[in-house]
Design a protein around this motif. Structure first.
Motif, PDB file in Angstrom:
ATOM      1  N   ASP A 143     -38.785  85.213  -4.222  1.00  0.00           N
ATOM      2  CA  ASP A 143     -38.460  85.846  -2.948  1.00  0.00           C
ATOM      3  C   ASP A 143     -38.275  87.346  -3.079  1.00  0.00           C
ATOM      4  O   ASP A 143     -38.518  88.101  -2.124  1.00  0.00           O
ATOM      5  CB  ASP A 143     -37.184  85.232  -2.352  1.00  0.00           C
ATOM      6  N   THR A 144     -37.814  87.800  -4.245  1.00  0.00           N
ATOM      7  CA  THR A 144     -37.518  89.229  -4.410  1.00  0.00           C
ATOM      8  C   THR A 144     -38.593  89.971  -5.192  1.00  0.00           C
ATOM      9  O   THR A 144     -38.552  91.197  -5.269  1.00  0.00           O
ATOM     10  CB  THR A 144     -36.166  89.408  -5.135  1.00  0.00           C
ATOM     11  N   ASP A 145     -39.558  89.245  -5.749  1.00  0.00           N
ATOM     12  CA  ASP A 145     -40.585  89.886  -6.565  1.00  0.00           C
ATOM     13  C   ASP A 145     -41.429  90.845  -5.725  1.00  0.00           C
ATOM     14  O   ASP A 145     -42.035  90.459  -4.726  1.00  0.00           O
ATOM     15  CB  ASP A 145     -41.497  88.822  -7.182  1.00  0.00           C
ATOM     16  N   GLY A 146     -41.437  92.114  -6.112  1.00  0.00           N
ATOM     17  CA  GLY A 146     -42.243  93.117  -5.435  1.00  0.00           C
ATOM     18  C   GLY A 146     -41.652  93.658  -4.154  1.00  0.00           C
ATOM     19  O   GLY A 146     -42.255  94.538  -3.517  1.00  0.00           O
ATOM     20  N   ALA A 147     -40.513  93.152  -3.756  1.00  0.00           N
ATOM     21  CA  ALA A 147     -39.909  93.613  -2.495  1.00  0.00           C
ATOM     22  C   ALA A 147     -39.228  94.965  -2.692  1.00  0.00           C
ATOM     23  O   ALA A 147     -38.865  95.349  -3.806  1.00  0.00           O
ATOM     24  CB  ALA A 147     -38.895  92.582  -2.003  1.00  0.00           C
ATOM     25  N   MET A 170     -25.853  77.522 -15.649  1.00  0.00           N
ATOM     26  CA  MET A 170     -26.679  78.514 -16.331  1.00  0.00           C
ATOM     27  C   MET A 170     -25.858  79.589 -17.018  1.00  0.00           C
ATOM     28  O   MET A 170     -26.389  80.388 -17.791  1.00  0.00           O
ATOM     29  CB  MET A 170     -27.662  79.123 -15.339  1.00  0.00           C
ATOM     30  N   GLY A 171     -24.558  79.651 -16.738  1.00  0.00           N
ATOM     31  CA  GLY A 171     -23.673  80.544 -17.457  1.00  0.00           C
ATOM     32  C   GLY A 171     -23.600  81.946 -16.904  1.00  0.00           C
ATOM     33  O   GLY A 171     -24.444  82.390 -16.111  1.00  0.00           O
ATOM     34  N   ALA A 172     -22.575  82.669 -17.338  1.00  0.00           N
ATOM     35  CA  ALA A 172     -22.331  84.025 -16.849  1.00  0.00           C
ATOM     36  C   ALA A 172     -23.443  84.987 -17.253  1.00  0.00           C
ATOM     37  O   ALA A 172     -23.782  85.915 -16.518  1.00  0.00           O
ATOM     38  CB  ALA A 172     -20.987  84.521 -17.376  1.00  0.00           C
ATOM     39  N   ALA A 173     -24.033  84.777 -18.436  1.00  0.00           N
ATOM     40  CA  ALA A 173     -25.111  85.659 -18.875  1.00  0.00           C
ATOM     41  C   ALA A 173     -26.310  85.561 -17.934  1.00  0.00           C
ATOM     42  O   ALA A 173     -26.970  86.568 -17.638  1.00  0.00           O
ATOM     43  CB  ALA A 173     -25.527  85.322 -20.302  1.00  0.00           C
ATOM     44  N   ALA A 174     -26.595  84.364 -17.446  1.00  0.00           N
ATOM     45  CA  ALA A 174     -27.697  84.192 -16.497  1.00  0.00           C
ATOM     46  C   ALA A 174     -27.396  84.901 -15.184  1.00  0.00           C
ATOM     47  O   ALA A 174     -28.285  85.514 -14.573  1.00  0.00           O
ATOM     48  CB  ALA A 174     -27.940  82.703 -16.254  1.00  0.00           C
ATOM     49  N   LEU A 175     -26.155  84.841 -14.730  1.00  0.00           N
ATOM     50  CA  LEU A 175     -25.771  85.542 -13.504  1.00  0.00           C
ATOM     51  C   LEU A 175     -25.972  87.045 -13.673  1.00  0.00           C
ATOM     52  O   LEU A 175     -26.515  87.721 -12.779  1.00  0.00           O
ATOM     53  CB  LEU A 175     -24.324  85.227 -13.151  1.00  0.00           C
ATOM     54  N   ALA A 176     -25.560  87.584 -14.819  1.00  0.00           N
ATOM     55  CA  ALA A 176     -25.732  89.017 -15.070  1.00  0.00           C
ATOM     56  C   ALA A 176     -27.205  89.391 -15.102  1.00  0.00           C
ATOM     57  O   ALA A 176     -27.615  90.414 -14.523  1.00  0.00           O
ATOM     58  CB  ALA A 176     -25.055  89.389 -16.385  1.00  0.00           C
ATOM     59  N   LYS A 177     -28.034  88.580 -15.752  1.00  0.00           N
ATOM     60  CA  LYS A 177     -29.473  88.852 -15.799  1.00  0.00           C
ATOM     61  C   LYS A 177     -30.085  88.810 -14.410  1.00  0.00           C
ATOM     62  O   LYS A 177     -30.880  89.687 -14.034  1.00  0.00           O
ATOM     63  CB  LYS A 177     -30.180  87.844 -16.697  1.00  0.00           C
ATOM     64  N   ASP A 178     -29.724  87.803 -13.619  1.00  0.00           N
ATOM     65  CA  ASP A 178     -30.316  87.663 -12.292  1.00  0.00           C
ATOM     66  C   ASP A 178     -29.921  88.810 -11.379  1.00  0.00           C
ATOM     67  O   ASP A 178     -30.740  89.310 -10.598  1.00  0.00           O
ATOM     68  CB  ASP A 178     -29.896  86.327 -11.681  1.00  0.00           C
ATOM     69  N   ALA A 179     -28.665  89.225 -11.490  1.00  0.00           N
ATOM     70  CA  ALA A 179     -28.220  90.360 -10.673  1.00  0.00           C
ATOM     71  C   ALA A 179     -28.962  91.632 -11.079  1.00  0.00           C
ATOM     72  O   ALA A 179     -29.413  92.410 -10.216  1.00  0.00           O
ATOM     73  CB  ALA A 179     -26.712  90.550 -10.823  1.00  0.00           C
ATOM     74  N   LEU A 180     -29.122  91.844 -12.375  1.00  0.00           N
ATOM     75  CA  LEU A 180     -29.830  93.033 -12.848  1.00  0.00           C
ATOM     76  C   LEU A 180     -31.293  93.005 -12.422  1.00  0.00           C
ATOM     77  O   LEU A 180     -31.832  94.014 -11.935  1.00  0.00           O
ATOM     78  CB  LEU A 180     -29.732  93.105 -14.368  1.00  0.00           C
ATOM     79  N   ALA A 181     -31.945  91.851 -12.583  1.00  0.00           N
ATOM     80  CA  ALA A 181     -33.349  91.742 -12.207  1.00  0.00           C
ATOM     81  C   ALA A 181     -33.537  91.946 -10.717  1.00  0.00           C
ATOM     82  O   ALA A 181     -34.527  92.542 -10.273  1.00  0.00           O
ATOM     83  CB  ALA A 181     -33.885  90.381 -12.621  1.00  0.00           C
ATOM     84  N   THR A 182     -32.584  91.476  -9.922  1.00  0.00           N
ATOM     85  CA  THR A 182     -32.678  91.638  -8.478  1.00  0.00           C
ATOM     86  C   THR A 182     -32.591  93.108  -8.092  1.00  0.00           C
ATOM     87  O   THR A 182     -33.359  93.600  -7.252  1.00  0.00           O
ATOM     88  CB  THR A 182     -31.556  90.849  -7.784  1.00  0.00           C
ATOM     89  N   VAL A 183     -31.700  93.833  -8.726  1.00  0.00           N
ATOM     90  CA  VAL A 183     -31.481  95.242  -8.361  1.00  0.00           C
ATOM     91  C   VAL A 183     -32.620  96.129  -8.847  1.00  0.00           C
ATOM     92  O   VAL A 183     -33.151  96.959  -8.112  1.00  0.00           O
ATOM     93  CB  VAL A 183     -30.137  95.742  -8.905  1.00  0.00           C
ATOM     94  N   ILE A 184     -33.057  95.948 -10.116  1.00  0.00           N
ATOM     95  CA  ILE A 184     -34.063  96.852 -10.655  1.00  0.00           C
ATOM     96  C   ILE A 184     -35.489  96.340 -10.453  1.00  0.00           C
ATOM     97  O   ILE A 184     -36.449  97.054 -10.694  1.00  0.00           O
ATOM     98  CB  ILE A 184     -33.835  97.119 -12.166  1.00  0.00           C
TER      99      ILE A 184
END
Length: 341
Positions: free
Chosen positions: A289-293, A324-338
Motif C-alpha cells: 500500500d505504501t510502496d512508491g507513494a 513479529m517483535g519490536a524490531a519488526a515494528l521499528a523496521k516497518d515504521a522506518l520503511a514507511t517513512v523513508i
C-alpha cells in the motif's frame, strides 16, 4: 531402560567422518545403536563405516541410502532405528563427550520431548571461529505453541523422543504419506528437511528444552549441506531492512502450509498457524500500500496501519508469543517513512 539410537546420514564424508565416529565412541553415555544410511559414497566412506562397525562399542548398522537427497537419506535411517530416543547426527561435526548424557538427563528431568543445545562453530581444522550456532543464551523449557514458531533447531544439535512422532493420522512416525505431503520450509522454499519436520511437530504438540551448554563442535568447511549464518552484525541488520512485501507473503504462505499439514496429520494447531499467516499477510499489504507513494500518503497509510496492527491485532507482540517483535515494528515504521524496503 531408555534406549538411544544415533541416526547418521553420509555422503562423501570420508575426510570428516573419522572424527565424528570417534566422538560417538567417546560419549560418556554411549548410544545403543548407530544406524547409518549412506547415499552412494565412493570416496572411502563405506570402508570407514565398515571398519568402525567392526570395532565400535555398540551396534552399528549401515544401510544403502535412497539416493534422493539429504532429507530422504536421514528419514531412511530413522525408519530403520529402534531406540526410544533419537539423536540426529551429521557426518562432519564432533560431539563433546557429555552430549548424549546431558540430553538424556534433560529429557528425563524435564519430561521434554525434544532438547537442543548450543554448539561451538569451528573451521575445517576444528579451530573456534568465535561464536556459537545454535546459540540459546539461557536454558529454558517451552510448552506446545510457546516460543518462536520460525525457529528451526539444527538437527545435529537435537535429540528427541520417538514417541513425539507416534499417533500421526497417517500412521506411526514419519511414514511415506506424512513424509511426501510435508510442507515447504520458510527457510528454503523447498520441502522441509528431516529436522524441520520433527521440530515443527515438537512445536505443535511437544515440550521442548533449549540448553545453553556447548555440546558439539559445528564444523564449517565450505561444503556443508547446511551452514552456520555467515552474515553478522551490521550486514545482517541491513539485509533485514531490505526485506519487503514479497518475502512477507512467502512467510504467510509457509505458516498456512504448516497449519494445513499439522491438521492433516491429526496434531491440530491449525488455528494458531492461520493467525500467524494473517499477521504476515497484513504486513505484506502495508508494504504494498505504501510502496512508491508520496511521503504524506506513506505516513497516513503506513503509520496508521502499524498502529492498528500493533493495538488491534497485537502483531508486534514478542516473537516468543508468535508476534513479529519490536524490531519488526521499528523496521516497518522506518520503511514507511523513508520509503525504502
Amino acid at each position: 531402560m531408555t534406549t538411544l539410537s544415533v541416526v547418521l546420514a553420509t555422503f562423501h564424508g570420508a575426510r570428516w567422518l573419522p572424527d565424528q565416529l570417534a566422538s560417538l565412541a567417546d560419549q560418556t553415555r554411549r548410544p545403543d545403536e548407530l544406524v547409518v544410511s549412506d547415499d552412494g559414497s565412493d570416496d572411502g566412506t563405506p570402508e570407514i563405516l565398515a571398519d568402525f562397525a567392526r570395532r565400535a562399542p555398540f551396534d552399528v548398522r549401515v544401510l544403502q541410502g535412497p539416493r534422493t537427497g539429504l532429507a530422504d537419506n536421514f528419514r531412511h535411517a530413522l525408519t530403520a532405528s529402534c531406540g526410544d530416543v533419537i539423536a540426529w547426527c551429521d557426518q562432519d561435526d564432533v560431539w563433546l563427550p557429555a552430549k548424549l548424557a546431558r540430553c538424556l538427563d534433560t529429557l528425563d528431568e524435564t519430561g521434554a520431548d525434544l532438547v537442543h543445545h548450543a554448539a561451538r562453530v569451528v573451521d575445517a581444522d576444528a579451530e573456534s571461529l568465535g561464536f556459537n550456532h545454535p546459540d540459546p543464551r539461557r536454558t529454558i523449557c517451552l510448552e506446545p505453541l510457546q516460543g518462536d514458531p520460525w525457529h528451526v533447531p539444527s538437527g545435529f544439535a537435537t535429540v528427541f523422543r520417538r514417541s513425539l512422532l507416534d499417533g500421526l493420522r497417517h500412521g506411526r512416525g514419519l511414514d511415506r504419506a506424512a513424509w511426501e505431503t510435508r510442507p515447504n520450509s520458510h527457510q528454503t522454499l523447498r520441502r522441509m528437511n528431516h529436522d524441520h519436520v520433527v521440530s515443527l511437530v515438537a512445536f505443535a504438540r511437544g515440550r521442548r528444552c533449549e540448553l545453553a551448554e556447548e555440546l558439539a563442535l559445528y564444523r564449517q568447511h565450505g561444503a556443508n549441506a547446511a551452514g552456520a549464518p555467515t552474515v553478522r552484525g551490521a550486514a545482517a541488520w541491513w539485509g533485514a531492512l531490505s526485506i519487503g512485501a514479497d518475502e512477507f507473503a512467502v512467510r504467510a504462505a509457509a505458516a498456512r502450509g504448516y497449519g494445513i499439514w499439522l491438521q492433516s496429520a491429526g496434531i491440530g494447531s491449525g488455528a494458531y498457524f492461520e493467525r500467524l499467516a494473517r499477521r504476515w499477510e497484513r504486513r505484506a499489504e502495508t508494504y504494498r500500500d505504501t510502496d512508491g507513494a508520496a511521503l504524506p500518503v506513506r505516513v497516513t497509510r503506513g503509520l496508521g496501519a502499524l498502529a492498528r496492527r500493533a493495538t488491534g491485532h497485537h502483531d508486534y507482540t514478542s516473537t516468543d508469543r508468535g508476534g513479529m517483535g519490536a524490531a519488526a515494528l521499528a523496521k516497518d515504521a522506518l520503511a514507511t517513512v523513508i520509503g525504502t524496503h
